[in-house]
Motif scaffolding. Structure first.
Motif, PDB file in Angstrom:
ATOM      1  N   GLU A   1       0.848  -1.183   0.000  1.00 47.36           N
ATOM      2  CA  GLU A   1       0.000   0.000   0.000  1.00 47.36           C
ATOM      3  C   GLU A   1       0.887   1.237   0.000  1.00 47.36           C
ATOM      4  OE1 GLU A   1      -3.449   1.972   2.760  1.00 47.36           O
ATOM      5  OE2 GLU A   1      -3.237  -0.216   2.711  1.00 47.36           O
ATOM      6  N   LEU A   2       0.563   2.191  -0.854  1.00 42.92           N
ATOM      7  CA  LEU A   2       1.367   3.404  -0.957  1.00 42.92           C
ATOM      8  C   LEU A   2       0.860   4.460   0.014  1.00 42.92           C
ATOM      9  CD1 LEU A   2       1.740   3.609  -4.835  1.00 42.92           C
ATOM     10  CD2 LEU A   2       3.375   2.727  -3.173  1.00 42.92           C
ATOM     11  N   ASP A   3       1.793   5.171   0.589  1.00 44.82           N
ATOM     12  CA  ASP A   3       1.509   6.248   1.531  1.00 44.82           C
ATOM     13  C   ASP A   3       1.632   7.569   0.775  1.00 44.82           C
ATOM     14  OD1 ASP A   3       1.867   8.364   3.369  1.00 44.82           O
ATOM     15  OD2 ASP A   3       2.727   7.014   4.865  1.00 44.82           O
ATOM     16  N   ARG A   4       0.501   8.215   0.537  1.00 43.92           N
ATOM     17  CA  ARG A   4       0.484   9.453  -0.265  1.00 43.92           C
ATOM     18  C   ARG A   4       1.391  10.530   0.328  1.00 43.92           C
ATOM     19  NH1 ARG A   4      -1.770  11.617  -4.324  1.00 43.92           N
ATOM     20  NH2 ARG A   4      -3.424  10.139  -4.708  1.00 43.92           N
ATOM     21  N   ALA A   5       1.405  10.659   1.651  1.00 41.82           N
ATOM     22  CA  ALA A   5       2.248  11.679   2.298  1.00 41.82           C
ATOM     23  C   ALA A   5       3.721  11.385   2.052  1.00 41.82           C
ATOM     24  CB  ALA A   5       1.956  11.742   3.798  1.00 41.82           C
ATOM     25  N   TRP A   6       4.095  10.115   2.114  1.00 42.30           N
ATOM     26  CA  TRP A   6       5.497   9.757   1.864  1.00 42.30           C
ATOM     27  C   TRP A   6       5.851  10.006   0.399  1.00 42.30           C
ATOM     28  CZ3 TRP A   6       8.186   4.350   1.933  1.00 42.30           C
ATOM     29  CH2 TRP A   6       9.573   4.539   2.046  1.00 42.30           C
ATOM     30  N   LEU A   7       4.939   9.664  -0.517  1.00 45.95           N
ATOM     31  CA  LEU A   7       5.189   9.939  -1.939  1.00 45.95           C
ATOM     32  C   LEU A   7       5.390  11.436  -2.176  1.00 45.95           C
ATOM     33  CD1 LEU A   7       2.769   7.613  -3.929  1.00 45.95           C
ATOM     34  CD2 LEU A   7       5.270   7.682  -4.074  1.00 45.95           C
ATOM     35  N   GLU A   8       4.560  12.251  -1.556  1.00 47.28           N
ATOM     36  CA  GLU A   8       4.695  13.701  -1.714  1.00 47.28           C
ATOM     37  C   GLU A   8       6.013  14.196  -1.142  1.00 47.28           C
ATOM     38  OE1 GLU A   8       1.150  15.469  -0.102  1.00 47.28           O
ATOM     39  OE2 GLU A   8      -0.109  14.531  -1.636  1.00 47.28           O
ATOM     40  N   SER A   9       6.416  13.641  -0.008  1.00 45.43           N
ATOM     41  CA  SER A   9       7.694  14.018   0.601  1.00 45.43           C
ATOM     42  C   SER A   9       8.871  13.617  -0.295  1.00 45.43           C
ATOM     43  CB  SER A   9       7.822  13.356   1.974  1.00 45.43           C
ATOM     44  OG  SER A   9       9.088  13.592   2.522  1.00 45.43           O
ATOM     45  N   LEU A  10       8.814  12.393  -0.835  1.00 40.34           N
ATOM     46  CA  LEU A  10       9.877  11.931  -1.745  1.00 40.34           C
ATOM     47  C   LEU A  10       9.912  12.788  -3.001  1.00 40.34           C
ATOM     48  CD1 LEU A  10       9.471   8.046  -1.502  1.00 40.34           C
ATOM     49  CD2 LEU A  10      11.311   9.436  -0.515  1.00 40.34           C
ATOM     50  N   SER A  11       8.755  13.134  -3.520  1.00 40.73           N
ATOM     51  CA  SER A  11       8.679  13.953  -4.725  1.00 40.73           C
ATOM     52  C   SER A  11       9.284  15.331  -4.489  1.00 40.73           C
ATOM     53  CB  SER A  11       7.222  14.084  -5.162  1.00 40.73           C
ATOM     54  OG  SER A  11       7.121  14.875  -6.316  1.00 40.73           O
ATOM     55  N   THR A  12       8.987  15.903  -3.355  1.00 38.18           N
ATOM     56  CA  THR A  12       9.554  17.215  -3.015  1.00 38.18           C
ATOM     57  C   THR A  12      11.070  17.117  -2.909  1.00 38.18           C
ATOM     58  OG1 THR A  12       7.546  17.911  -1.869  1.00 38.18           O
ATOM     59  CG2 THR A  12       9.590  19.058  -1.292  1.00 38.18           C
ATOM     60  N   SER A  13      11.560  16.105  -2.203  1.00 34.53           N
ATOM     61  CA  SER A  13      13.011  15.977  -2.029  1.00 34.53           C
ATOM     62  C   SER A  13      13.710  15.658  -3.349  1.00 34.53           C
ATOM     63  CB  SER A  13      13.354  14.951  -0.951  1.00 34.53           C
ATOM     64  OG  SER A  13      12.949  13.662  -1.322  1.00 34.53           O
ATOM     65  N   ALA A  14      13.035  14.957  -4.256  1.00 33.27           N
ATOM     66  CA  ALA A  14      13.636  14.645  -5.560  1.00 33.27           C
ATOM     67  C   ALA A  14      13.932  15.905  -6.351  1.00 33.27           C
ATOM     68  CB  ALA A  14      12.709  13.733  -6.361  1.00 33.27           C
ATOM     69  N   ASN A  15      13.185  16.962  -6.075  1.00 35.87           N
ATOM     70  CA  ASN A  15      13.383  18.228  -6.784  1.00 35.87           C
ATOM     71  C   ASN A  15      14.415  19.135  -6.132  1.00 35.87           C
ATOM     72  OD1 ASN A  15      11.450  17.652  -8.789  1.00 35.87           O
ATOM     73  ND2 ASN A  15       9.815  18.215  -7.387  1.00 35.87           N
ATOM     74  N   LEU A  16      14.948  18.729  -4.990  1.00 33.30           N
ATOM     75  CA  LEU A  16      15.962  19.511  -4.293  1.00 33.30           C
ATOM     76  C   LEU A  16      17.351  18.988  -4.626  1.00 33.30           C
ATOM     77  CD1 LEU A  16      14.193  19.713  -0.807  1.00 33.30           C
ATOM     78  CD2 LEU A  16      14.196  21.438  -2.632  1.00 33.30           C
ATOM     79  N   SER A  17      18.375  19.765  -4.355  1.00 32.10           N
ATOM     80  CA  SER A  17      19.744  19.356  -4.702  1.00 32.10           C
ATOM     81  C   SER A  17      20.199  18.111  -3.947  1.00 32.10           C
ATOM     82  CB  SER A  17      20.728  20.506  -4.460  1.00 32.10           C
ATOM     83  OG  SER A  17      20.717  20.879  -3.103  1.00 32.10           O
ATOM     84  N   GLY A  18      19.660  17.858  -2.755  1.00 33.28           N
ATOM     85  CA  GLY A  18      20.030  16.668  -1.984  1.00 33.28           C
ATOM     86  C   GLY A  18      19.390  15.393  -2.496  1.00 33.28           C
ATOM     87  N   GLY A  19      18.341  15.516  -3.288  1.00 29.23           N
ATOM     88  CA  GLY A  19      17.664  14.356  -3.852  1.00 29.23           C
ATOM     89  C   GLY A  19      16.926  13.531  -2.815  1.00 29.23           C
ATOM     90  N   ILE A  20      16.534  12.348  -3.217  1.00 28.04           N
ATOM     91  CA  ILE A  20      15.801  11.428  -2.349  1.00 28.04           C
ATOM     92  C   ILE A  20      16.786  10.726  -1.432  1.00 28.04           C
ATOM     93  CG2 ILE A  20      14.481   9.273  -2.320  1.00 28.04           C
ATOM     94  CD1 ILE A  20      13.308  10.140  -5.012  1.00 28.04           C
TER      95      ILE A  20
END
Length: 106
Positions: free
Chosen positions: A73-92
């Motif tokens: 089961e996917l956790d929408r909040a975690w997906l959103e957090s990962l997506s946000t971090s993927a767009n930052l210089s530090g990445g996922i």
């Protein structure tokens, strides 16, 4: 526990199925749009201390292998957090709790 194979290599990067499922959804969405990002994780106990990072790009092959037939089961909040971090210089950054701890039992 699942495994990520990167760049057509047979070198396995172990993650639990839950983390791998989230990474797959995120990677698929970003790569479909032609976007690149990094993924980092701490090495699990029993391996050389430290951390690793891979550069994920649309031209680099990825293969996701899950140990379970059931999709986690996917956790929408975690997906959103990962997506946000993927767009930052530090990445996922995948937490150590989501990195496979025992390679021999997989």
């Amino acid at each position: 526990m699942g495994t990520l194979y990167y760049a057509g290599s047979e070198v396995a990067i172990p993650f639990d199925d839950q983390a791998l499922a989230h990474l797959k959804v995120l990677a698929t969405a970003k790569l479909r749009r032609g976007e690149s990002f990094t993924v980092s994780w701490a090495h699990p106990p029993g391996e050389r201390p430290g951390r690793s990072t891979i550069w994920v790009h649309p031209t680099i092959p990825l293969r996701f292998v899950f140990d379970s037939l059931d999709q986690p089961e996917l956790d929408r909040a975690w997906l959103e957090s990962l997506s946000t971090s993927a767009n930052l210089s530090g990445g996922i950054v995948i937490d150590s709790e989501h990195v496979q701890q025992d390679h021999d039992s997989a």
